[in-house]
Design a protein around this motif. Sequence first.
Motif, PDB file in Angstrom:
ATOM      1  N   LEU A  16       2.320  47.408 -50.071  1.00 35.93           N
ATOM      2  CA  LEU A  16       2.981  46.655 -49.007  1.00 35.93           C
ATOM      3  C   LEU A  16       2.314  46.892 -47.655  1.00 35.93           C
ATOM      4  N   ARG A  17       1.792  48.088 -47.423  1.00 36.25           N
ATOM      5  CA  ARG A  17       1.020  48.321 -46.193  1.00 36.25           C
ATOM      6  C   ARG A  17      -0.247  47.468 -46.203  1.00 36.25           C
ATOM      7  N   GLY A  18      -0.756  47.176 -47.399  1.00 34.68           N
ATOM      8  CA  GLY A  18      -1.908  46.283 -47.523  1.00 34.68           C
ATOM      9  C   GLY A  18      -1.594  44.882 -47.017  1.00 34.68           C
ATOM     10  N   VAL A  19      -0.342  44.453 -47.126  1.00 37.63           N
ATOM     11  CA  VAL A  19       0.073  43.155 -46.580  1.00 37.63           C
ATOM     12  C   VAL A  19      -0.105  43.174 -45.061  1.00 37.63           C
ATOM     13  N   VAL A  68       3.926  42.197 -31.027  1.00 33.15           N
ATOM     14  CA  VAL A  68       2.623  41.556 -30.899  1.00 33.15           C
ATOM     15  C   VAL A  68       2.890  40.058 -30.880  1.00 33.15           C
ATOM     16  N   GLN A  69       2.680  39.443 -29.706  1.00 30.57           N
ATOM     17  CA  GLN A  69       3.054  38.038 -29.593  1.00 30.57           C
ATOM     18  C   GLN A  69       2.077  37.232 -28.758  1.00 30.57           C
ATOM     19  N   HIS A  70       2.161  37.283 -27.450  1.00 30.33           N
ATOM     20  CA  HIS A  70       1.392  36.356 -26.614  1.00 30.33           C
ATOM     21  C   HIS A  70       0.045  36.867 -26.147  1.00 30.33           C
ATOM     22  N   GLN A  71      -0.045  38.119 -25.791  1.00 27.89           N
ATOM     23  CA  GLN A  71      -1.290  38.614 -25.221  1.00 27.89           C
ATOM     24  C   GLN A  71      -1.710  39.918 -25.873  1.00 27.89           C
ATOM     25  N   PHE A  72      -2.947  39.917 -26.345  1.00 30.37           N
ATOM     26  CA  PHE A  72      -3.549  41.132 -26.882  1.00 30.37           C
ATOM     27  C   PHE A  72      -5.055  40.974 -26.825  1.00 30.37           C
ATOM     28  N   TRP A  73      -5.769  42.068 -27.010  1.00 32.20           N
ATOM     29  CA  TRP A  73      -7.228  42.015 -27.049  1.00 32.20           C
ATOM     30  C   TRP A  73      -7.721  43.180 -27.887  1.00 32.20           C
ATOM     31  N   ASP A  74      -8.983  43.083 -28.276  1.00 35.52           N
ATOM     32  CA  ASP A  74      -9.670  44.134 -29.031  1.00 35.52           C
ATOM     33  C   ASP A  74      -8.899  44.606 -30.266  1.00 35.52           C
ATOM     34  N   LEU A  75      -8.324  43.686 -31.005  1.00 28.61           N
ATOM     35  CA  LEU A  75      -7.647  44.057 -32.247  1.00 28.61           C
ATOM     36  C   LEU A  75      -8.709  44.438 -33.269  1.00 28.61           C
ATOM     37  N   LYS A  76      -8.658  45.676 -33.709  1.00 22.11           N
ATOM     38  CA  LYS A  76      -9.587  46.178 -34.712  1.00 22.11           C
ATOM     39  C   LYS A  76      -8.766  46.718 -35.871  1.00 22.11           C
ATOM     40  N   VAL A  77      -9.096  46.263 -37.069  1.00 19.84           N
ATOM     41  CA  VAL A  77      -8.351  46.635 -38.263  1.00 19.84           C
ATOM     42  C   VAL A  77      -9.262  47.435 -39.185  1.00 19.84           C
ATOM     43  N   THR A  78      -8.773  48.584 -39.626  1.00 22.86           N
ATOM     44  CA  THR A  78      -9.521  49.428 -40.555  1.00 22.86           C
ATOM     45  C   THR A  78      -8.670  49.670 -41.795  1.00 22.86           C
ATOM     46  N   GLU A  79      -9.216  50.394 -42.738  1.00 22.40           N
ATOM     47  CA  GLU A  79      -8.451  50.751 -43.931  1.00 22.40           C
ATOM     48  C   GLU A  79      -7.285  51.675 -43.599  1.00 22.40           C
ATOM     49  N   ALA A  80      -7.423  52.499 -42.565  1.00 22.68           N
ATOM     50  CA  ALA A  80      -6.411  53.502 -42.237  1.00 22.68           C
ATOM     51  C   ALA A  80      -5.366  53.024 -41.226  1.00 22.68           C
ATOM     52  N   GLY A  81      -5.721  52.036 -40.385  1.00 25.85           N
ATOM     53  CA  GLY A  81      -4.790  51.609 -39.357  1.00 25.85           C
ATOM     54  C   GLY A  81      -5.380  50.512 -38.498  1.00 25.85           C
ATOM     55  N   PHE A  82      -4.784  50.313 -37.338  1.00 29.01           N
ATOM     56  CA  PHE A  82      -5.294  49.286 -36.436  1.00 29.01           C
ATOM     57  C   PHE A  82      -5.261  49.783 -35.001  1.00 29.01           C
ATOM     58  N   GLU A  83      -6.060  49.121 -34.192  1.00 26.65           N
ATOM     59  CA  GLU A  83      -6.174  49.400 -32.766  1.00 26.65           C
ATOM     60  C   GLU A  83      -5.973  48.071 -32.056  1.00 26.65           C
ATOM     61  N   ILE A  84      -5.238  48.097 -30.957  1.00 29.73           N
ATOM     62  CA  ILE A  84      -4.974  46.861 -30.227  1.00 29.73           C
ATOM     63  C   ILE A  84      -4.822  47.178 -28.749  1.00 29.73           C
ATOM     64  N   GLY A  85      -5.298  46.264 -27.908  1.00 29.76           N
ATOM     65  CA  GLY A  85      -5.105  46.384 -26.470  1.00 29.76           C
ATOM     66  C   GLY A  85      -3.941  45.518 -26.042  1.00 29.76           C
ATOM     67  N   LEU A  86      -3.048  46.096 -25.249  1.00 26.91           N
ATOM     68  CA  LEU A  86      -1.894  45.393 -24.703  1.00 26.91           C
ATOM     69  C   LEU A  86      -1.756  45.783 -23.239  1.00 26.91           C
ATOM     70  N   PRO A  98      -1.915  54.327 -37.228  1.00 31.87           N
ATOM     71  CA  PRO A  98      -2.229  54.369 -38.664  1.00 31.87           C
ATOM     72  C   PRO A  98      -1.124  53.667 -39.449  1.00 31.87           C
ATOM     73  N   TYR A  99      -1.484  52.997 -40.517  1.00 33.50           N
ATOM     74  CA  TYR A  99      -0.484  52.297 -41.332  1.00 33.50           C
ATOM     75  C   TYR A  99       0.580  53.251 -41.850  1.00 33.50           C
ATOM     76  N   ASN A 100       0.193  54.482 -42.141  1.00 31.76           N
ATOM     77  CA  ASN A 100       1.154  55.445 -42.677  1.00 31.76           C
ATOM     78  C   ASN A 100       2.203  55.866 -41.664  1.00 31.76           C
ATOM     79  N   GLU A 115      10.107  47.489 -44.755  1.00 37.74           N
ATOM     80  CA  GLU A 115      10.552  48.782 -44.249  1.00 37.74           C
ATOM     81  C   GLU A 115       9.950  49.873 -45.102  1.00 37.74           C
ATOM     82  N   PHE A 116       9.613  50.998 -44.467  1.00 40.18           N
ATOM     83  CA  PHE A 116       8.988  52.118 -45.153  1.00 40.18           C
ATOM     84  C   PHE A 116       9.724  53.400 -44.841  1.00 40.18           C
ATOM     85  N   ASP A 117       9.799  54.281 -45.816  1.00 46.93           N
ATOM     86  CA  ASP A 117      10.315  55.631 -45.594  1.00 46.93           C
ATOM     87  C   ASP A 117       9.145  56.482 -45.167  1.00 46.93           C
TER      88      ASP A 117
END
Length: 160
Positions: A16-19, A68-86, A98-100, A115-117
């Motif tokens: 589900l984190r893969g989604v 995450v809706q109207h404004q963002f930049w530098d969205l970078k997605v990796t296997e472990a997580g993501f990075e985003i500018g807001l 990190p996704y975890n 939802e995740f535990d």
Amino acid sequence: MGQDHIRYDILAQDALRGVIRKVLAEVSATGHLPGDHHFFITFLPGAPGVGISQHLKAKYPEQMTIVVQHQFWDLKVTEAGFEIGLSFSDTPEKLVIPYNAIRGFYDPSVNFELEFDVAAGEVEETDSAEITAYPLDEAAEAATDESTEKPDGPQGGGAS
């Protein structure tokens, strides 16, 4: 019933984190969210791998939600997580999550929710950076209340 040596619960949560990873990768590739889609992402700010300013860590020690809706930049997605500018109140912030560390993912435009535990000790180490966000109740209010200050930034996406 026998003991689950395979740990199907962990495998299912990873799938589900893969989604989330796939959705964010598609947004990263296009630079914007399609249609009316937007995401409420709730995570543990104190989890390993989540970088956060001391001010925000003190303000939101339990959990935080970004929108995450109207404004963002530098969205970078990796296997472990993501990075985003807001940006919040004209102050740009870089978030690394990190996704975890994610407890919830919600797209209200199509009523899709995961939802995740997650316990803070369960999250694997990753690189960290400063982070800015609101707790869930403020994020939901900001997303629907036009009088609430909205973050700003150079292109689609954003947080509130």
